[in-house]
Design a protein around this motif. Structure first.
Motif, PDB file in Angstrom:
ATOM      1  N   PRO A 129     -23.272 -19.887  35.488  1.00 29.31           N
ATOM      2  CA  PRO A 129     -23.543 -18.655  36.235  1.00 29.31           C
ATOM      3  C   PRO A 129     -23.976 -17.494  35.350  1.00 29.31           C
ATOM      4  O   PRO A 129     -24.759 -16.641  35.780  1.00 29.31           O
ATOM      5  CB  PRO A 129     -22.191 -18.358  36.919  1.00 29.31           C
ATOM      6  CG  PRO A 129     -21.517 -19.678  36.996  1.00 29.31           C
ATOM      7  CD  PRO A 129     -21.917 -20.399  35.740  1.00 29.31           C
ATOM      8  N   ARG A 130     -23.476 -17.442  34.100  1.00 32.24           N
ATOM      9  CA  ARG A 130     -23.843 -16.350  33.215  1.00 32.24           C
ATOM     10  C   ARG A 130     -25.196 -16.556  32.551  1.00 32.24           C
ATOM     11  O   ARG A 130     -25.822 -15.605  32.095  1.00 32.24           O
ATOM     12  CB  ARG A 130     -22.805 -16.193  32.108  1.00 32.24           C
ATOM     13  CG  ARG A 130     -21.386 -16.032  32.586  1.00 32.24           C
ATOM     14  CD  ARG A 130     -20.506 -15.722  31.400  1.00 32.24           C
ATOM     15  NE  ARG A 130     -19.110 -15.967  31.671  1.00 32.24           N
ATOM     16  CZ  ARG A 130     -18.144 -15.759  30.802  1.00 32.24           C
ATOM     17  NH1 ARG A 130     -18.451 -15.320  29.597  1.00 32.24           N
ATOM     18  NH2 ARG A 130     -16.898 -15.994  31.115  1.00 32.24           N
ATOM     19  N   LEU A 131     -25.622 -17.812  32.448  1.00 31.64           N
ATOM     20  CA  LEU A 131     -26.816 -18.122  31.683  1.00 31.64           C
ATOM     21  C   LEU A 131     -28.099 -18.024  32.496  1.00 31.64           C
ATOM     22  O   LEU A 131     -29.185 -18.017  31.935  1.00 31.64           O
ATOM     23  CB  LEU A 131     -26.712 -19.544  31.102  1.00 31.64           C
ATOM     24  CG  LEU A 131     -25.506 -19.817  30.218  1.00 31.64           C
ATOM     25  CD1 LEU A 131     -25.569 -21.229  29.678  1.00 31.64           C
ATOM     26  CD2 LEU A 131     -25.430 -18.817  29.094  1.00 31.64           C
ATOM     27  N   TRP A 132     -27.974 -17.956  33.802  1.00 30.93           N
ATOM     28  CA  TRP A 132     -29.154 -17.943  34.650  1.00 30.93           C
ATOM     29  C   TRP A 132     -29.975 -16.685  34.439  1.00 30.93           C
ATOM     30  O   TRP A 132     -31.196 -16.701  34.534  1.00 30.93           O
ATOM     31  CB  TRP A 132     -28.711 -18.052  36.104  1.00 30.93           C
ATOM     32  CG  TRP A 132     -29.804 -18.493  37.021  1.00 30.93           C
ATOM     33  CD1 TRP A 132     -30.526 -17.724  37.885  1.00 30.93           C
ATOM     34  CD2 TRP A 132     -30.288 -19.830  37.182  1.00 30.93           C
ATOM     35  NE1 TRP A 132     -31.430 -18.491  38.566  1.00 30.93           N
ATOM     36  CE2 TRP A 132     -31.302 -19.800  38.150  1.00 30.93           C
ATOM     37  CE3 TRP A 132     -29.961 -21.054  36.586  1.00 30.93           C
ATOM     38  CZ2 TRP A 132     -31.993 -20.934  38.550  1.00 30.93           C
ATOM     39  CZ3 TRP A 132     -30.647 -22.185  36.980  1.00 30.93           C
ATOM     40  CH2 TRP A 132     -31.647 -22.120  37.947  1.00 30.93           C
ATOM     41  N   ARG A 133     -29.288 -15.610  34.143  1.00 29.43           N
ATOM     42  CA  ARG A 133     -29.970 -14.321  33.968  1.00 29.43           C
ATOM     43  C   ARG A 133     -29.344 -13.602  32.787  1.00 29.43           C
ATOM     44  O   ARG A 133     -28.141 -13.616  32.610  1.00 29.43           O
ATOM     45  CB  ARG A 133     -29.792 -13.474  35.246  1.00 29.43           C
ATOM     46  CG  ARG A 133     -30.271 -12.037  35.134  1.00 29.43           C
ATOM     47  CD  ARG A 133     -31.760 -11.956  35.270  1.00 29.43           C
ATOM     48  NE  ARG A 133     -32.225 -10.590  35.097  1.00 29.43           N
ATOM     49  CZ  ARG A 133     -32.322  -9.684  36.092  1.00 29.43           C
ATOM     50  NH1 ARG A 133     -31.943 -10.026  37.314  1.00 29.43           N
ATOM     51  NH2 ARG A 133     -32.781  -8.469  35.865  1.00 29.43           N
ATOM     52  N   SER A 134     -30.166 -12.973  31.964  1.00 29.02           N
ATOM     53  CA  SER A 134     -29.664 -12.269  30.790  1.00 29.02           C
ATOM     54  C   SER A 134     -30.372 -10.950  30.644  1.00 29.02           C
ATOM     55  O   SER A 134     -31.605 -10.894  30.557  1.00 29.02           O
ATOM     56  CB  SER A 134     -29.878 -13.121  29.534  1.00 29.02           C
ATOM     57  OG  SER A 134     -29.787 -12.319  28.375  1.00 29.02           O
ATOM     58  N   GLU A 135     -29.620  -9.864  30.614  1.00 33.43           N
ATOM     59  CA  GLU A 135     -30.218  -8.544  30.459  1.00 33.43           C
ATOM     60  C   GLU A 135     -30.877  -8.381  29.096  1.00 33.43           C
ATOM     61  O   GLU A 135     -31.874  -7.671  28.959  1.00 33.43           O
ATOM     62  CB  GLU A 135     -29.150  -7.468  30.678  1.00 33.43           C
ATOM     63  CG  GLU A 135     -28.641  -7.404  32.107  1.00 33.43           C
ATOM     64  CD  GLU A 135     -27.549  -6.371  32.293  1.00 33.43           C
ATOM     65  OE1 GLU A 135     -27.149  -5.761  31.282  1.00 33.43           O
ATOM     66  OE2 GLU A 135     -27.111  -6.166  33.434  1.00 33.43           O
ATOM     67  N   VAL A 136     -30.321  -9.043  28.074  1.00 33.15           N
ATOM     68  CA  VAL A 136     -30.941  -8.975  26.750  1.00 33.15           C
ATOM     69  C   VAL A 136     -32.305  -9.649  26.784  1.00 33.15           C
ATOM     70  O   VAL A 136     -33.291  -9.122  26.244  1.00 33.15           O
ATOM     71  CB  VAL A 136     -30.028  -9.614  25.686  1.00 33.15           C
ATOM     72  CG1 VAL A 136     -30.747  -9.724  24.349  1.00 33.15           C
ATOM     73  CG2 VAL A 136     -28.748  -8.799  25.527  1.00 33.15           C
ATOM     74  N   ASN A 137     -32.400 -10.800  27.418  1.00 30.42           N
ATOM     75  CA  ASN A 137     -33.696 -11.452  27.561  1.00 30.42           C
ATOM     76  C   ASN A 137     -34.680 -10.587  28.337  1.00 30.42           C
ATOM     77  O   ASN A 137     -35.856 -10.497  27.978  1.00 30.42           O
ATOM     78  CB  ASN A 137     -33.533 -12.797  28.269  1.00 30.42           C
ATOM     79  CG  ASN A 137     -33.157 -13.905  27.317  1.00 30.42           C
ATOM     80  OD1 ASN A 137     -34.004 -14.525  26.702  1.00 30.42           O
ATOM     81  ND2 ASN A 137     -31.861 -14.144  27.184  1.00 30.42           N
ATOM     82  N   ASP A 138     -34.206  -9.947  29.402  1.00 34.60           N
ATOM     83  CA  ASP A 138     -35.070  -9.051  30.164  1.00 34.60           C
ATOM     84  C   ASP A 138     -35.625  -7.945  29.272  1.00 34.60           C
ATOM     85  O   ASP A 138     -36.814  -7.608  29.337  1.00 34.60           O
ATOM     86  CB  ASP A 138     -34.286  -8.421  31.317  1.00 34.60           C
ATOM     87  CG  ASP A 138     -33.930  -9.423  32.411  1.00 34.60           C
ATOM     88  OD1 ASP A 138     -34.464 -10.556  32.392  1.00 34.60           O
ATOM     89  OD2 ASP A 138     -33.115  -9.072  33.283  1.00 34.60           O
ATOM     90  N   ALA A 139     -34.772  -7.395  28.414  1.00 35.56           N
ATOM     91  CA  ALA A 139     -35.200  -6.317  27.531  1.00 35.56           C
ATOM     92  C   ALA A 139     -36.210  -6.803  26.496  1.00 35.56           C
ATOM     93  O   ALA A 139     -37.154  -6.086  26.146  1.00 35.56           O
ATOM     94  CB  ALA A 139     -33.981  -5.697  26.842  1.00 35.56           C
ATOM     95  N   VAL A 140     -36.014  -8.012  26.002  1.00 37.49           N
ATOM     96  CA  VAL A 140     -36.953  -8.573  25.024  1.00 37.49           C
ATOM     97  C   VAL A 140     -38.325  -8.774  25.668  1.00 37.49           C
ATOM     98  O   VAL A 140     -39.362  -8.409  25.098  1.00 37.49           O
ATOM     99  CB  VAL A 140     -36.412  -9.888  24.445  1.00 37.49           C
ATOM    100  CG1 VAL A 140     -37.491 -10.627  23.667  1.00 37.49           C
ATOM    101  CG2 VAL A 140     -35.211  -9.606  23.553  1.00 37.49           C
TER     102      VAL A 140
END
Length: 243
Positions: free
Chosen positions: A42-53
């Motif tokens: 559930p935590r790995l599906w979306r990542s705010e750090v990835n979004d920022a990158v």
């Protein structure tokens, strides 16, 4: 990569995305590794750090981009949605399987959509990027640097693959920083040493020097926080970059 997500900023989860760049750690393998990932799903599906990158890379329609250690595809899927031609490089069979499940619905939609997105999943690692020389407009890696078995070779591969004026953004969350919300879990004394969790310290200045040695320009290590989390990061451009 990647979505090594929370746990950690990519999507590789730590307990870890496996052989992200060659080496990998023994506890990433087999059934136990799979169970760790499923627990963290559930935590790995979306990542705010990835979004920022991805926001910093700013992929444009038609650009060819590479996600090193793409994991479950949090960053790769986002870049593909922007219209980029994404090569998601992932060495771990289990994570590739999860990404295939994740991207199947998107693939089906693209067959009936007037707007085509392309995300290609390839086996590879930082030290062996499965792309042609000078063919990539942007390359990024999230929470995979500490997995690279040969930092110099990984940087050389990036320089080889990058097109003129291409962009590079390499990011690892600084879990050893007490300000990080996951510090106690991965970096605190209560849970053992940082190295026991498989994390290796990433020296941004050394990485920057290696990029400069390969002819990259506009090398910048000043970004120390993304999505409210402390990070180690390096930004650079291809030899023809104008800064």
């Amino acid at each position: 990569m990647g979505d090594h997500g929370h746990d950690h900023g990519g999507d590789h989860g730590h307990d870890h995305g496996g052989d992200h760049g060659g080496g990998g750690h023994h506890h990433d393998q087999g059934v136990l590794g799979a169970l760790r990932y499923l627990r963290l799903l559930p935590r790995l599906w979306r990542s705010e750090v990835n979004d920022a990158v991805v926001a910093r890379i700013a992929p444009r329609p038609g650009e060819r981009v590479v996600d090193i250690g793409a994991g479950m595809g949090a960053a790769a899927v986002r870049a593909a949605a922007a219209g980029a031609d994404v090569v998601a490089v992932e060495p771990t069979p289990f994570m590739r399987g999860l990404m295939r499940l994740r991207t199947l619905p998107a693939g089906l939609r693209s067959r009936v959509s007037s707007r085509e997105h392309h995300l290609e999943l390839r086996v590879g690692a930082a030290e062996r990027l499965p792309v042609d020389d000078g063919s990539v407009d942007a390359i990024w890696a999230v929470n995979t640097l500490h997995h690279w078995s040969d930092l110099e070779r990984g940087v050389a591969e990036i320089a080889r693959a990058l097109a003129p004026r291409g962009r590079v953004f390499l990011v690892d969350e600084a879990f050893s920083d007490p300000r990080h919300p996951e510090h106690d879990r991965f970096g605190g004394e209560e849970h053992g040493s940082w190295e026991q969790h498989g994390f290796l310290d990433v020296d941004a200045e050394r990485l920057a020097a290696l990029l400069r040695d390969q002819g990259l320009t506009s090398v910048d290590t000043s970004c120390r926080e993304l999505a409210g989390r402390p990070v180690v990061s390096v930004w650079a451009k291809g030899p023809a970059g104008d800064g």
